[in-house]
Design a protein around this motif. Structure first.
Motif, PDB file in Angstrom:
ATOM      1  N   LEU A  63     -16.088 -14.185  41.788  1.00 47.57           N
ATOM      2  CA  LEU A  63     -15.173 -15.001  41.001  1.00 47.57           C
ATOM      3  C   LEU A  63     -15.234 -16.457  41.438  1.00 47.57           C
ATOM      4  O   LEU A  63     -15.455 -16.745  42.618  1.00 47.57           O
ATOM      5  N   ARG A  64     -15.011 -17.349  40.497  1.00 50.18           N
ATOM      6  CA  ARG A  64     -14.779 -18.746  40.848  1.00 50.18           C
ATOM      7  C   ARG A  64     -13.425 -18.823  41.548  1.00 50.18           C
ATOM      8  O   ARG A  64     -12.494 -18.107  41.186  1.00 50.18           O
ATOM      9  N   ALA A 121      -7.264 -16.726  38.891  1.00 53.56           N
ATOM     10  CA  ALA A 121      -8.431 -15.865  38.664  1.00 53.56           C
ATOM     11  C   ALA A 121      -8.127 -14.411  39.029  1.00 53.56           C
ATOM     12  O   ALA A 121      -8.445 -13.490  38.269  1.00 53.56           O
ATOM     13  N   ARG A 123      -5.822 -12.779  36.497  1.00 56.18           N
ATOM     14  CA  ARG A 123      -6.523 -12.430  35.255  1.00 56.18           C
ATOM     15  C   ARG A 123      -7.335 -11.153  35.416  1.00 56.18           C
ATOM     16  O   ARG A 123      -7.369 -10.312  34.513  1.00 56.18           O
ATOM     17  N   ARG A 164     -16.480 -19.790  45.628  1.00 53.06           N
ATOM     18  CA  ARG A 164     -16.477 -18.454  45.021  1.00 53.06           C
ATOM     19  C   ARG A 164     -15.827 -17.439  45.945  1.00 53.06           C
ATOM     20  O   ARG A 164     -15.787 -17.617  47.156  1.00 53.06           O
ATOM     21  N   ASP A 212     -13.702 -17.066  34.782  1.00 48.49           N
ATOM     22  CA  ASP A 212     -13.771 -17.128  36.241  1.00 48.49           C
ATOM     23  C   ASP A 212     -14.639 -16.041  36.860  1.00 48.49           C
ATOM     24  O   ASP A 212     -14.936 -16.091  38.042  1.00 48.49           O
ATOM     25  N   CYS A 213     -15.047 -15.056  36.080  1.00 49.27           N
ATOM     26  CA  CYS A 213     -15.850 -13.948  36.593  1.00 49.27           C
ATOM     27  C   CYS A 213     -17.332 -14.271  36.423  1.00 49.27           C
ATOM     28  O   CYS A 213     -17.845 -14.340  35.308  1.00 49.27           O
TER      29      CYS A 213
END
Length: 77
Positions: free
Chosen positions: A9-10, A15, A18, A43, A68-69
């Motif tokens: 993920l970012r 994030a 979500r 990340r 974000d993934c």
């Protein structure tokens, strides 16, 4: 069935929320979440175990659509 998700993920605000919300809306209950930041600091590597009766491919496709993934892998736990 239980499934293990490996995600990249970012590091962005919301994030994780979500990802968890998407899993729950797709009918999977999160059982455990573990993760750490990558060395670059931009990340996260996230490992999540979920349980559900639906096919995991639908969850994988929905998670992959999240901005974000960056990567997602789902396998049986």
């Amino acid at each position: 069935m239980r499934y293990r998700l490996d995600l990249t993920l970012r590091r962005a605000e919301g994030a994780l929320a979500r990802v968890l919300g998407t899993a729950e809306r797709r009918g999977f209950q999160p059982l455990s979440v573990d993760g750490e930041a990558h060395d670059d600091g931009d990340r996260w590597h996230l490992r999540m175990t979920v349980e559900g009766t639906r096919e995991p491919e639908g969850l994988q496709q929905q998670l992959a659509k999240l901005y974000d993934c960056l990567a997602v892998d789902v396998r049986e736990a």
